[in-house]
Design an enzyme around this catalytic site. Structure first.
Site, PDB file in Angstrom:
ATOM      1  N   GLY A  94       0.829  -1.190   0.000  1.00  0.00           N
ATOM      2  CA  GLY A  94       0.000   0.000   0.000  1.00  0.00           C
ATOM      3  C   GLY A  94       0.863   1.240   0.000  1.00  0.00           C
ATOM      4  N   PRO A  95       0.236   2.391  -0.193  1.00  0.00           N
ATOM      5  CG  PRO A  95      -1.380   4.074  -0.342  1.00  0.00           C
ATOM      6  CD  PRO A  95      -1.208   2.594  -0.429  1.00  0.00           C
ATOM      7  N   GLY A 146       2.132   5.743   4.654  1.00  0.00           N
ATOM      8  CA  GLY A 146       1.281   6.408   5.629  1.00  0.00           C
ATOM      9  C   GLY A 146      -0.040   5.744   5.905  1.00  0.00           C
ATOM     10  CB  VAL A 147      -2.026   3.116   4.363  1.00  0.00           C
ATOM     11  CG1 VAL A 147      -2.266   4.094   3.229  1.00  0.00           C
ATOM     12  CG2 VAL A 147      -1.023   2.048   3.962  1.00  0.00           C
ATOM     13  CE  LYS A 151       3.482   0.014   3.224  1.00  0.00           C
ATOM     14  NZ  LYS A 151       3.126   1.429   3.257  1.00  0.00           N
ATOM     15  CB  SER A 166      -4.772   1.992 -16.407  1.00  0.00           C
ATOM     16  OG  SER A 166      -4.022   2.990 -15.760  1.00  0.00           O
ATOM     17  CE  LYS A 211      -5.774   3.026 -11.889  1.00  0.00           C
ATOM     18  NZ  LYS A 211      -5.804   2.288 -13.169  1.00  0.00           N
TER      19      LYS A 211
END
Length: 1104
Positions: free
Chosen positions: A604-605, A607-608, A610, A983, A1026
């Site tokens: 994940g990005p 700051g989430v 992890k 995409s 997204k």
């Protein structure tokens, strides 16, 4: 040489040569060096004056009369057969002959190698003939002087020697008639010529020579060595010694006067020995007599030109020494006095020199007396530090100063420079100084430096000696202690206790059989090793690590589902996927009664949460937690350890984790696994393959431990931002759990439940009525922190509370809590103790008060203080907003669309802009330019979209010839950010169609999907991220591929709330959604007017 001096030299030659040479300069007896030269000088001066004169040649002297003395030659021929018969008669006629004969016998008794009696008689006979010819020689010399005033004397001598009358076995000249007069100077040391206009020059390196101090030099030039030997044979062993200007220069010949200093010394070669191991070189001992100065140089090339014109008469090798009468006769025949003319046949350097005379000085001068006294004092100080220097001073004082030191200040200055190790130019300045008042201070300077060096050397010597003595004392005490223990029966060097300690540790561990075998072998090796051996420490460290691994030690796990749920919810908000996976893991363990190790990968990005989720999982399972990062790691040894053969070898991080946790089932978090590097030490990602494979890590082999370690019970949790950089074999071994970014609602809940309370406590506002309103937090999320994680939101909230704390303290003032009341009881006690030790401090600066280490109490803020931070006042705390609008465009012009991208930072809105570069004319040429830092995949997507839209226009809008004549430019904003991925295909195609049809799109519609040239829409990744980005950008409709429908259904309702999703399989479905209100007839004729213009007839086609 003058004939009047012949008797003196002959008498000197009667002294046995071995008596002088053997004790002084015997090659086998002494090594030529500073100490040997000093010893030689001392022993030489200790001899009687009659024994100080010696010949420099060891060959026998050839008996022949002086050239030109026909009377002596005839007498010798007449008396050749009667030598033995007439000897006794001659002795009887002159009683003084008995005295000479007795002196000869005395010499024979001293030296066993003295000449035989026959040779002594012949020598006495030659002396008698010399006596008879003295008068004739004197007359001949007087006549020669009277006939030609231009003819110089043979060899000039000093005044003292010319005034003294020659003496020997007989009195010559006018003293022949004075019988019975005692002569105390039977043998005298030959005097050094006062004038010697031309000498052979020898360059000296490193340091100059000073008058009165011996110096041994090495001559390697064969020509110079041969010249020195011939000079000594001829009895003219005088050279000039001059110092090289370049201290690194070397050589035995002076090529130019610029190479050396022009001031040197006139020196006598007292001895010459062949170099050991070299045939041509010699070691010459020089004794400098006086200072001289070069007036001109005769280089080696010039000196050899006139070599053929000189006299070839030389002495044969069998002679003891060349006859001085012969040398005198040779020199008399020449027009000029050239004592070194015989050297011109050798390629050596000759110099014309002049004597330097010291300037007159007053011995009673205060300056001279003061400097002389200081030099003496410094010499005494050096003598106390350096025993060798003390010997040099003693010898110098004995030889040079029979009287008072103050009578010879010039010699004292020379001595100071001769024994000092000063710089080359400093010593040369002492040599060149002819003013005694100037020479003495210069000598004192170099002597002071020698004193400083001696003091430093003594200090270093004492320090080293003290350290050595300390070690020796410690060693002696340890050995003594061992002896005492041995006598008491308690001898132990600690090794036995160490072995017992390892055995006790091993008994508490459940070592596998293979590990137990290795342990016993290493323990047995340790018991037989000496503690001082280098392998002892290696074996000891290995056994230490072997017994610190928790073999069979496990922590009791908590399989309570409710407990795990409470722990996970307490630490983190949301993250349903992660929490569900952990609860499943606990449920399986509860059913089986045991838990096998798993490998999870949280992607994940930033700051989430992890990394923090790993710690929460360990707390929920009641496992020990260990974290290490592999970001940028390039050394395999960090994972698998170093081999024991290396110095300072250690196990890898996995074994270190087991040692720290002391359980076999910890939770090991491997952070930033997607940023692992690769270097010349190996590929750490390949080393992780064995570690993270459940089928192989049950027998993990560390290079240092070299025994299998079971890691199957370890729960491995890896974290990564993206999976693209993780090696595919490694990624296949891990179970991926994706953590998408947080939406605004989740951020709001996290800020209110976790971030704000933590920030209040951190800033000291826990018990203060400070409120951060919900509107303020919403404004922070919307206008300041739009990233996927909450790390930046945490920073902004902490910044708000810090500003609030500063505002409260500023408003209350400094008098609310005085400094004397701010200390705790412990802090006051520490302050009182400090004042007792240092005394009362009258004034203390504010800085000292602020930096005190004494414990302090917290400030009790009055209850009357209230502070509410709302949306309107937020700018006072965090500044103006960073993001002023929700989207880049409020209204889209034709050619602009909003796509969606997925990066390591989470989801983001990706706008695509297309414009028409030139006006459409029948003559314009089509083309497409692309900007925006697009990478290879996106460039290919652009070409695919361009080709596809031209096909769509040709089929559905055949009259619209836009792409046949349009020069287009497509751009993606934020060009500094590299963009890549497939995409964006439908987004680019839509942008080009919107421009071609001149139809603007709805700004609330966002899309994502990969496009093929036939119009098929393919699957994409990161739909959750997204979707979150679309919500942040204010989108209400999302178009995504139909293959991602399952991902859409799994999205939480709070994320999908307010957004309408459209799943499409072909681009025609996208076209129907975006261009539902399009008038196809109007779109067909939208560019007809521009394209139907007739071309201009003028040549200026570029004028529009």
């Amino acid at each position: 040489m003058l004939r009047g001096q012949t008797l003196r030299w002959r008498a000197a030659l009667q002294t046995p040569r071995s008596l002088i040479l053997r004790p002084l300069f015997a090659p086998g007896g002494y090594n030529v060096g500073p100490r040997s030269v000093l010893e030689t000088s001392r022993r030489f001066r200790s001899l009687p004056p009659s024994l100080r004169t010696f010949s420099s040649s060891t060959a026998r002297r050839k008996e022949k009369p002086p050239p030109g003395d026909e009377k002596e030659d005839s007498n010798k021929k007449e008396n050749k057969d009667n030598d033995d018969g007439t000897e006794d008669k001659e002795v009887e006629r002159d009683p003084r002959r008995k005295q000479a004969d007795s002196s000869g016998k005395h010499g024979s008794s001293v030296d066993p190698g003295a000449p035989t009696s026959g040779f002594a008689r012949r020598r006495e006979k030659a002396a008698d003939r010399d006596q008879r010819s003295v008068t004739e020689d004197a007359k001949r010399e007087a006549e020669a002087k009277g006939n030609s005033s231009d003819t110089p004397s043979a060899i000039p001598v000093s005044d003292s020697s010319s005034e003294s009358k020659p003496s020997g076995s007989h009195n010559g000249g006018d003293d022949g008639g004075k019988k019975g007069k005692k002569n105390d100077k039977a043998l005298q040391k030959p005097s050094v010529p006062d004038v010697y206009p031309q000498v052979m020059a020898i360059p000296i390196a490193k340091r100059p020579l000073f008058p009165g101090f011996y110096k041994a030099i090495t001559i390697r030039d064969p020509n110079v060595a041969t010249a020195i030997q011939e000079m000594m044979k001829r009895g003219q062993p005088y050279v000039g010694a001059f110092l090289f200007k370049d201290e690194n220069a070397d050589g035995d010949v002076i090529e130019s006067t610029d190479d050396v200093y022009d001031t040197g010394v006139f020196a006598q070669v007292t001895a010459a020995y062949p170099l050991r191991g070299e045939q041509s070189g010699v070691t010459a001992v020089l004794y400098p007599h006086r200072r001289i100065k070069i007036s001109s140089l005769i280089p080696p090339g010039d000196s050899t030109k006139s070599g053929n014109s000189e006299d070839k008469t030389t002495e044969k090798r069998g002679d003891v020494v060349a006859s001085f009468e012969e040398n005198a006769a040779e020199l008399v025949t020449k027009d000029h006095y050239e004592p070194t003319s015989f050297l011109r046949k050798y390629p050596v350097s000759l110099v014309n020199v002049e004597n330097l005379t010291e300037e007159p000085f007053d011995k009673k001068s205060a300056i001279i007396r003061a400097v002389t006294s200081e030099i003496v004092n410094v010499c005494k100080e050096i003598a106390t530090l350096n025993p060798l220097f003390r010997d040099q001073i003693s010898a110098f004082y004995t030889d040079q100063f029979p009287g008072n030191l103050s009578d010879e200040p010039a010699k004292l200055a020379d001595f100071a420079a001769a024994v000092s190790g000063g710089e080359l130019h400093e010593l040369q300045e002492v040599l060149e100084s002819m003013n005694i008042e100037e020479r003495l201070p210069k000598g004192l300077v170099v002597l002071k430096k020698e004193l400083m060096n001696a003091q430093l050397q003594t200090k270093i010597s004492k320090d080293v000696e003290a350290k050595i003595q300390k070690r020796q004392r410690e060693y002696w005490l340890m050995e003594q202690m061992k002896g005492i223990k041995r006598e008491l029966g308690i001898e132990s060097d600690g090794k036995d206790k160490l072995v017992e300690k390892f055995k006790e540790k091993a008994e508490k561990l459940a070592m596998p059989e293979a590990v137990k075998k290795v342990f016993d072998e290493e323990l047995n090796k340790l018991a037989h090793l000496e503690p001082a051996a280098s392998e002892f420490n290696v074996t000891r460290n290995y056994l230490d690590w072997l017994t610190q691994i928790p073999w069979g030690q496990k922590s009791v796990e908590n399989f309570g589902i409710s407990h795990a749920t409470d722990v996970l919810n307490e630490d983190h908000y949301g993250l349903k996927d992660v929490k569900d996976r952990i609860l499943e893991f606990i449920a399986v363990g509860k059913l089986r009664g045991t838990v096998e190790g798993k490998i999870l990968c949280l992607v994940g990005p930033p700051g989430v949460g992890k990394t923090s989720i790993g710690k929460s999982i360990a707390r929920a399972l009641n496992r020990q937690y260990y974290r290490f990062s592999v970001g940028g790691l390039t050394d395999v040894a960090e994972i698998k350890g170093h081999r024991r053969t290396y110095v300072g070898a250690l196990p890898g991080r996995i074994i270190q984790a087991l040692k720290k946790c002391q359980t076999e089932n910890p939770l090991i978090l491997i952070d930033e696994v997607d940023k692992i590097g690769r270097g010349h030490q190996g590929d750490p990602s390949s080393a992780l393959l064995e570690l993270l494979d459940p089928e192989q890590n049950s027998s993990f082999l560390d290079h240092y431990m070299d025994v299998p370690v079971d890691l199957s019970k370890v729960l491995f949790v890896c974290t990564a931002n993206v999976t693209d950089t993780i090696p595919r074999p490694l990624l296949d071994r891990m179970e991926l759990i994706e953590l998408s970014g947080y939406v605004a609602d989740e951020k709001m809940a996290i800020a209110q439940k976790y971030l704000a309370p933590a920030a209040r406590e951190l800033t000291g506002l826990k018990n203060v009525d400070v409120t951060l309103t919900e509107e303020a937090i919403e404004e922070l999320i919307k206008s300041y922190c739009r990233e996927s994680g909450v790390r930046n939101l945490k920073k902004q909230i902490e910044k708000v509370y810090r500003k609030a704390a500063f505002k409260i303290v500023s408003d209350l003032g400094e008098d609310v809590l005085a400094e004397d009341k701010a200390l705790t009881a412990e802090g006051k006690a520490a302050q009182e103790e400090s004042e007792k030790e240092t005394g009362p401090i009258e004034s203390t600066s504010e800085q000292e008060k602020a930096t005190t280490e004494n414990p302090r109490v917290a400030l009790n803020v009055p209850d009357s203080v209230h502070l509410s931070i709302g949306k309107d006042s937020l700018t006072d705390y965090v500044g103006p907003p960073i993001f002023t609008t929700d989207r880049l465009y409020d209204t889209f012009p034709p050619g602009v669309t909003m796509g969606l991208a997925w990066t390591s930072m989470g989801g983001a809105a990706l706008y695509v802009e297309s414009i028409l570069e030139n006006a459409l004319t029948p003559e314009s040429q089509p083309g497409l330019d692309i900007t925006g830092n697009l990478q290879n995949v996106m460039k290919e997507s652009t070409q695919i979209a361009y080709s596809f839209v031209k096909s769509v226009m040709a089929k559905q809008f055949p009259e619209n010839r836009f792409f046949e004549k349009a020069k287009l430019h497509m751009h993606c904003p934020e060009g500094a950010v590299p963009k890549d991925g497939p995409s964006a295909g439908i987004t680019m195609a839509t942008s080009l169609l919107s421009l071609a049809l001149n139809h603007p799109l709805d700004p609330t519609i966002a899309m994502t999907g990969e496009l093929t040239v036939t119009g098929k829409v393919l699957r994409i990744g990161g739909l959750r991220e997204k979707t979150v980005a679309a919500r942040r950008a204010g989108a209400k409709t999302i178009i995504f591929p139909a293959d991602n429908m399952s991902d859409w259904l799994e999205l939480p309702e709070n994320i999908k709330s307010g957004i309408e999703g459209h799943a499409v399989s072909w681009y025609s479905e996208v076209f129907d959604i975006l261009f539902a209100d399009l008038d196809k007839q109007a779109a067909n004729r939208v560019w007809q007017k521009q394209l139907s213009k007739e071309p201009k007839k003028s040549n200026d086609k570029d004028d529009h």
